[in-house]
Design a protein around this motif. Sequence first.
Motif, PDB file in Angstrom:
ATOM      1  N   GLU A  11       0.835  -1.039  -0.056  1.00 10.18           N
ATOM      2  CA  GLU A  11      -0.107   0.195  -0.093  1.00 10.18           C
ATOM      3  C   GLU A  11       0.786   1.315   0.023  1.00 10.18           C
ATOM      4  O   GLU A  11       0.526   2.287  -0.736  1.00 10.18           O
ATOM      5  N   LEU A  12       1.831   1.484   0.901  1.00 10.85           N
ATOM      6  CA  LEU A  12       2.680   2.716   0.974  1.00 10.85           C
ATOM      7  C   LEU A  12       3.630   2.521  -0.293  1.00 10.85           C
ATOM      8  O   LEU A  12       3.665   3.723  -1.000  1.00 10.85           O
ATOM      9  N   HIS A  13       3.860   1.404  -1.197  1.00  7.88           N
ATOM     10  CA  HIS A  13       4.639   1.583  -2.213  1.00  7.88           C
ATOM     11  C   HIS A  13       3.796   2.261  -3.341  1.00  7.88           C
ATOM     12  O   HIS A  13       4.251   3.086  -4.177  1.00  7.88           O
ATOM     13  N   ALA A  14       2.613   1.760  -3.441  1.00 10.27           N
ATOM     14  CA  ALA A  14       1.495   2.360  -4.411  1.00 10.27           C
ATOM     15  C   ALA A  14       1.394   3.821  -4.211  1.00 10.27           C
ATOM     16  O   ALA A  14       1.352   4.526  -5.148  1.00 10.27           O
ATOM     17  N   TYR A  15       1.482   4.347  -2.972  1.00  8.57           N
ATOM     18  CA  TYR A  15       1.014   5.601  -2.749  1.00  8.57           C
ATOM     19  C   TYR A  15       2.452   6.470  -3.327  1.00  8.57           C
ATOM     20  O   TYR A  15       2.279   7.626  -3.828  1.00  8.57           O
ATOM     21  N   LEU A  16       3.573   5.900  -3.018  1.00  9.38           N
ATOM     22  CA  LEU A  16       4.840   6.192  -3.337  1.00  9.38           C
ATOM     23  C   LEU A  16       4.715   6.612  -4.949  1.00  9.38           C
ATOM     24  O   LEU A  16       5.046   7.637  -5.216  1.00  9.38           O
ATOM     25  N   VAL A  17       4.490   5.467  -5.553  1.00  6.87           N
ATOM     26  CA  VAL A  17       4.472   5.654  -7.103  1.00  6.87           C
ATOM     27  C   VAL A  17       3.348   6.510  -7.564  1.00  6.87           C
ATOM     28  O   VAL A  17       3.682   7.689  -8.286  1.00  6.87           O
ATOM     29  N   ALA A  18       2.424   6.631  -6.878  1.00  8.23           N
ATOM     30  CA  ALA A  18       1.115   7.558  -7.242  1.00  8.23           C
ATOM     31  C   ALA A  18       1.406   8.992  -6.820  1.00  8.23           C
ATOM     32  O   ALA A  18       1.123   9.614  -7.810  1.00  8.23           O
ATOM     33  N   SER A  19       2.168   9.292  -5.969  1.00 10.00           N
ATOM     34  CA  SER A  19       2.316  10.729  -5.648  1.00 10.00           C
ATOM     35  C   SER A  19       3.333  11.212  -6.125  1.00 10.00           C
ATOM     36  O   SER A  19       3.361  12.507  -6.051  1.00 10.00           O
ATOM     37  N   ALA A  20       4.468  10.884  -6.410  1.00  4.14           N
ATOM     38  CA  ALA A  20       5.864  11.238  -6.702  1.00  4.14           C
ATOM     39  C   ALA A  20       6.610  10.660  -7.669  1.00  4.14           C
ATOM     40  O   ALA A  20       7.500  11.421  -8.216  1.00  4.14           O
ATOM     41  N   VAL A  21       6.081   9.606  -8.313  1.00  2.00           N
ATOM     42  CA  VAL A  21       7.111   9.154  -9.444  1.00  2.00           C
ATOM     43  C   VAL A  21       6.894   9.962 -10.690  1.00  2.00           C
ATOM     44  O   VAL A  21       7.690  10.048 -11.717  1.00  2.00           O
ATOM     45  N   ALA A  45      12.713  -0.803  -9.733  1.00  2.98           N
ATOM     46  CA  ALA A  45      11.353  -0.329  -9.221  1.00  2.98           C
ATOM     47  C   ALA A  45      11.033   1.219  -9.897  1.00  2.98           C
ATOM     48  O   ALA A  45      11.965   1.857 -10.345  1.00  2.98           O
ATOM     49  N   PRO A  46       9.884   1.616 -10.033  1.00  4.10           N
ATOM     50  CA  PRO A  46       9.644   2.786 -10.878  1.00  4.10           C
ATOM     51  C   PRO A  46      10.164   3.994 -10.177  1.00  4.10           C
ATOM     52  O   PRO A  46      10.631   4.907 -10.856  1.00  4.10           O
ATOM     53  N   GLU A  47      10.330   3.865  -8.668  1.00  6.87           N
ATOM     54  CA  GLU A  47      10.748   5.053  -8.104  1.00  6.87           C
ATOM     55  C   GLU A  47      12.229   5.104  -8.318  1.00  6.87           C
ATOM     56  O   GLU A  47      12.925   6.257  -8.184  1.00  6.87           O
ATOM     57  N   GLN A  48      12.996   4.028  -8.679  1.00  9.73           N
ATOM     58  CA  GLN A  48      14.439   3.963  -8.935  1.00  9.73           C
ATOM     59  C   GLN A  48      14.831   4.672 -10.373  1.00  9.73           C
ATOM     60  O   GLN A  48      15.630   5.558 -10.590  1.00  9.73           O
ATOM     61  N   GLY A  49      13.670   4.250 -11.274  1.00 11.27           N
ATOM     62  CA  GLY A  49      13.941   4.873 -12.531  1.00 11.27           C
ATOM     63  C   GLY A  49      13.754   6.264 -12.418  1.00 11.27           C
ATOM     64  O   GLY A  49      14.662   6.979 -13.071  1.00 11.27           O
ATOM     65  N   ARG A  50      12.816   6.848 -11.747  1.00 14.27           N
ATOM     66  CA  ARG A  50      12.476   7.994 -11.370  1.00 14.27           C
ATOM     67  C   ARG A  50      13.828   8.924 -10.894  1.00 14.27           C
ATOM     68  O   ARG A  50      14.083  10.118 -11.111  1.00 14.27           O
ATOM     69  N   PHE A  51      14.549   8.025  -9.884  1.00 13.00           N
ATOM     70  CA  PHE A  51      15.376   8.740  -9.420  1.00 13.00           C
ATOM     71  C   PHE A  51      16.586   8.905 -10.227  1.00 13.00           C
ATOM     72  O   PHE A  51      17.646   9.827 -10.007  1.00 13.00           O
ATOM     73  N   MET A  52      16.904   7.839 -10.998  1.00 13.73           N
ATOM     74  CA  MET A  52      18.025   7.974 -12.070  1.00 13.73           C
ATOM     75  C   MET A  52      17.739   8.963 -12.992  1.00 13.73           C
ATOM     76  O   MET A  52      18.788   9.559 -13.451  1.00 13.73           O
ATOM     77  N   ALA A  53      16.601   9.340 -13.290  1.00 13.80           N
ATOM     78  CA  ALA A  53      16.376  10.390 -14.221  1.00 13.80           C
ATOM     79  C   ALA A  53      16.575  11.714 -13.794  1.00 13.80           C
ATOM     80  O   ALA A  53      17.076  12.632 -14.028  1.00 13.80           O
ATOM     81  N   TRP A  54      16.016  11.920 -12.427  1.00 15.82           N
ATOM     82  CA  TRP A  54      16.443  13.008 -11.661  1.00 15.82           C
ATOM     83  C   TRP A  54      17.761  13.194 -11.297  1.00 15.82           C
ATOM     84  O   TRP A  54      18.305  14.434 -11.549  1.00 15.82           O
ATOM     85  N   LEU A  55      18.899  12.022 -11.256  1.00 17.24           N
ATOM     86  CA  LEU A  55      20.078  12.238 -11.135  1.00 17.24           C
ATOM     87  C   LEU A  55      20.763  12.843 -12.366  1.00 17.24           C
ATOM     88  O   LEU A  55      21.592  13.652 -12.138  1.00 17.24           O
ATOM     89  N   ALA A  56      20.427  12.196 -13.280  1.00 17.96           N
ATOM     90  CA  ALA A  56      20.701  12.646 -14.713  1.00 17.96           C
ATOM     91  C   ALA A  56      20.690  14.094 -14.964  1.00 17.96           C
ATOM     92  O   ALA A  56      21.407  14.929 -15.340  1.00 17.96           O
ATOM     93  N   SER A  57      19.338  14.713 -14.590  1.00 11.77           N
ATOM     94  CA  SER A  57      19.044  15.995 -14.776  1.00 11.77           C
ATOM     95  C   SER A  57      19.978  16.985 -13.594  1.00 11.77           C
ATOM     96  O   SER A  57      20.363  17.908 -14.069  1.00 11.77           O
TER      97      SER A  57
END
Length: 220
Positions: A11-21, A45-57
């Motif tokens: 449930e918390l993982h789903a919230y993380l993805v929905a609210s921030a990814v 994980a999708p949050e890790q993919g988002r983090f990698m993109a954020w890190l690149a930027s």
Amino acid sequence: MSNRSIGLSEELHAYLVASAVREPKLLRRLREETAALPEARMQIAPEQGRFMAWLASLTGARNYLEVGTFTGYSALWVALALPPEGRVITCDISEEWTGVARRYWREAGVAERIELRLAPATDTLGALLAEGRAGSFDLAFIDADKERYLVYYERVLELLRGGGVVAADNVLWGGAVIDRDKDDADTLAIRRFNEHLAADERVDICLVPIGDGLTLARKR
């Protein structure tokens, strides 16, 4: 290899993805297609993919190197975050898995920015060094066979510029790194890798408990 962060309930993982990814629909489709494969556990994980993109930027990366591409999810996240002149080199040995990747890269309009080298990663990294690419990459990601992590790391470090960052996946290995009853080759390799980086004065490191554990090493 994990498709969600350690310690998060469903449930918390789903919230993380929905609210921030803020995962684009195309990337979500790729992730969902990959989830149906027998090897789905290899997907980050999708949050890790988002983090990698954020890190690149954040780092202003223009040249990205990836060791272990699977179906291309992480490479696509980063490629979409790079500026128009940005370029990606990915290493893998599977035509089947990277065939999925190529299809999504084309649909995203970034295929011309991504060079896939189908060969053992040690060969590809050695070839890049022979081509004079030492010190030319801004960001790198290692997510391949664990027993060769140290070999990949040493070559990637040569290929990184000063101030560049290499990210290594699966460094918590599902918690097995602290289980002394676990002595399989992959677990032992991850432990050796973690111990090596902890003592490596050539880099500044930070282990982020995202996905299955991601170590960031910034080359001094």
